[in-house]
Design a protein around this motif. Structure first.
Motif, mmCIF file in Angstrom:
data_model
loop_
_atom_site.group_PDB
_atom_site.id
_atom_site.type_symbol
_atom_site.label_atom_id
_atom_site.label_comp_id
_atom_site.label_asym_id
_atom_site.label_seq_id
_atom_site.Cartn_x
_atom_site.Cartn_y
_atom_site.Cartn_z
ATOM 1 N N TRP A 15 0.860 -1.183 0.000
ATOM 2 C CA TRP A 15 0.000 0.000 0.000
ATOM 3 C C TRP A 15 0.892 1.227 0.000
ATOM 4 C CZ3 TRP A 15 -5.119 0.517 -0.761
ATOM 5 C CH2 TRP A 15 -5.862 -0.658 -0.770
ATOM 6 N N VAL A 16 0.647 2.116 -0.945
ATOM 7 C CA VAL A 16 1.472 3.301 -1.128
ATOM 8 C C VAL A 16 0.652 4.536 -0.764
ATOM 9 C CG1 VAL A 16 2.876 4.620 -2.752
ATOM 10 C CG2 VAL A 16 2.639 2.127 -3.033
ATOM 11 N N LYS A 48 -3.327 0.460 -3.707
ATOM 12 C CA LYS A 48 -2.718 -0.864 -3.657
ATOM 13 C C LYS A 48 -1.846 -1.071 -4.876
ATOM 14 C CE LYS A 48 -4.076 -5.726 -3.071
ATOM 15 N NZ LYS A 48 -5.267 -6.631 -2.960
ATOM 16 N N GLY A 49 -0.610 -1.474 -4.641
ATOM 17 C CA GLY A 49 0.296 -1.663 -5.758
ATOM 18 C C GLY A 49 1.169 -2.892 -5.577
ATOM 19 N N ARG A 50 2.203 -2.963 -6.384
ATOM 20 C CA ARG A 50 3.177 -4.040 -6.318
ATOM 21 C C ARG A 50 4.555 -3.427 -6.105
ATOM 22 N NH1 ARG A 50 2.016 -8.670 -9.056
ATOM 23 N NH2 ARG A 50 3.905 -9.474 -8.061
ATOM 24 N N VAL A 51 5.352 -4.050 -5.274
ATOM 25 C CA VAL A 51 6.696 -3.545 -5.006
ATOM 26 C C VAL A 51 7.492 -3.423 -6.300
ATOM 27 C CG1 VAL A 51 8.892 -4.094 -3.893
ATOM 28 C CG2 VAL A 51 6.741 -4.408 -2.639
ATOM 29 N N CYS A 52 7.324 -4.396 -7.190
ATOM 30 C CA CYS A 52 8.104 -4.388 -8.436
ATOM 31 C C CYS A 52 7.711 -3.241 -9.361
ATOM 32 C CB CYS A 52 7.958 -5.726 -9.157
ATOM 33 S SG CYS A 52 6.273 -6.131 -9.668
ATOM 34 N N THR A 55 7.696 3.372 -8.471
ATOM 35 C CA THR A 55 8.557 4.309 -9.199
ATOM 36 C C THR A 55 9.832 4.543 -8.400
ATOM 37 O OG1 THR A 55 7.639 6.274 -8.127
ATOM 38 C CG2 THR A 55 6.487 5.432 -10.082
ATOM 39 N N ASP A 56 10.814 5.169 -9.027
ATOM 40 C CA ASP A 56 12.059 5.474 -8.319
ATOM 41 C C ASP A 56 11.793 6.362 -7.109
ATOM 42 O OD1 ASP A 56 13.485 3.989 -10.161
ATOM 43 O OD2 ASP A 56 14.099 5.724 -11.355
ATOM 44 N N ASP A 57 10.874 7.315 -7.268
ATOM 45 C CA ASP A 57 10.546 8.185 -6.143
ATOM 46 C C ASP A 57 9.883 7.399 -5.016
ATOM 47 O OD1 ASP A 57 10.243 10.752 -4.804
ATOM 48 O OD2 ASP A 57 8.109 10.598 -5.276
ATOM 49 N N GLU A 58 8.951 6.513 -5.362
ATOM 50 C CA GLU A 58 8.251 5.731 -4.339
ATOM 51 C C GLU A 58 9.200 4.783 -3.619
ATOM 52 O OE1 GLU A 58 3.814 5.659 -6.413
ATOM 53 O OE2 GLU A 58 5.281 4.089 -6.871
ATOM 54 N N ARG A 59 10.233 4.336 -4.288
ATOM 55 C CA ARG A 59 11.204 3.458 -3.633
ATOM 56 C C ARG A 59 12.004 4.198 -2.565
ATOM 57 N NH1 ARG A 59 11.803 -1.516 -5.805
ATOM 58 N NH2 ARG A 59 10.732 -1.882 -7.789
#
Length: 220
Positions: A15-16, A48-52, A55-59
């Motif tokens: 979850w982001v 709801k998303g997937r780790v893979c 985005t670079d920012d979200e990481r």
């Protein structure tokens, strides 16, 4: 072992919350339903998303996940399978009356078939490709949420731990964990034990049966 993933809860689900710059990596049988619900209520922009697919920012967001004693989690997983799967899996050992033979049969099926259900996938397989800033301790989850997560997203007005199993049921199931079952859990979930003990900074030796169950008063 061959790993099989559930389409409804694939490995790497998260979850982001962009506004709060928080990512929660969900792991089955580790309060994932509770915390996902809290993130959704506290963060209107959460998705709801997937780790893979981050985005670079979200990481770079602050990322957390829950880690649970592998013995406790196996009991919770076994009970979940008995409750949800007994009527349509064809696995006759999965019935509403937990048994030592049922747990041994489940461990044997995992060895033969791999992790055939999302509830029994090892914790490390959810976390191995994530950068986790903070692991939350399932044994002290309320304390860790107050200390680490709520200051970042705000505590929901109606925070209730979901899917709690009756303590008496968990206690009676724990009593069925013979040495053969304990040895089987250690064998099948060796990666989880390495992560658990390295994180807890305790000796790598496996504890006695009486020391295995830390979450008895807060079953998931």
């Amino acid at each position: 072992m061959t790993h099989q993933w559930s389409d409804s809860f694939p490995r790497g689900t998260c979850w982001v919350a962009p506004e709060h710059r928080v990512v929660f990596v969900a792991t089955t049988k580790c309060a994932s339903s509770t915390i996902s619900s809290c993130v959704k209520r506290s963060c209107p922009d959460a998705y709801k998303g997937r780790v893979c697919n981050l985005t670079d920012d979200e990481r770079d967001f602050w990322t957390c996940a829950v880690l649970r004693n592998p013995f406790d989690r196996f009991v919770s997983s076994y009970l979940a399978l008995c409750r949800r799967k007994a009527n349509h899996t064809g696995r006759r050992y999965l019935h509403r009356d937990p048994s030592t033979d049922g747990m041994l049969a489940l461990l044997d099926d995992i060895r033969r078939e791999g992790f055939f259900d999302v509830h029994i996938i090892p914790q490390v397989d959810f976390l191995w490709d994530c950068r986790i800033d903070q692991l939350l301790d399932m044994d002290h989850l309320d304390f860790d949420l107050e200390r680490y997560l709520w200051p970042r997203i705000g505590k929901p007005k109606h925070y209730i731990r979901r899917n709690r199993k009756p303590i008496a049921l968990v206690q009676s199931t724990n009593a069925l964990m013979t040495d053969r079952v304990l040895d089987g859990v250690v064998d099948v979930y060796s990666g989880d034990f390495r992560l658990w003990y390295s994180w807890r900074r305790v000796p790598a030796s496996i504890p006695t049966k009486s020391q295995c169950f830390h979450s008895i008063n807060a079953p998931g």
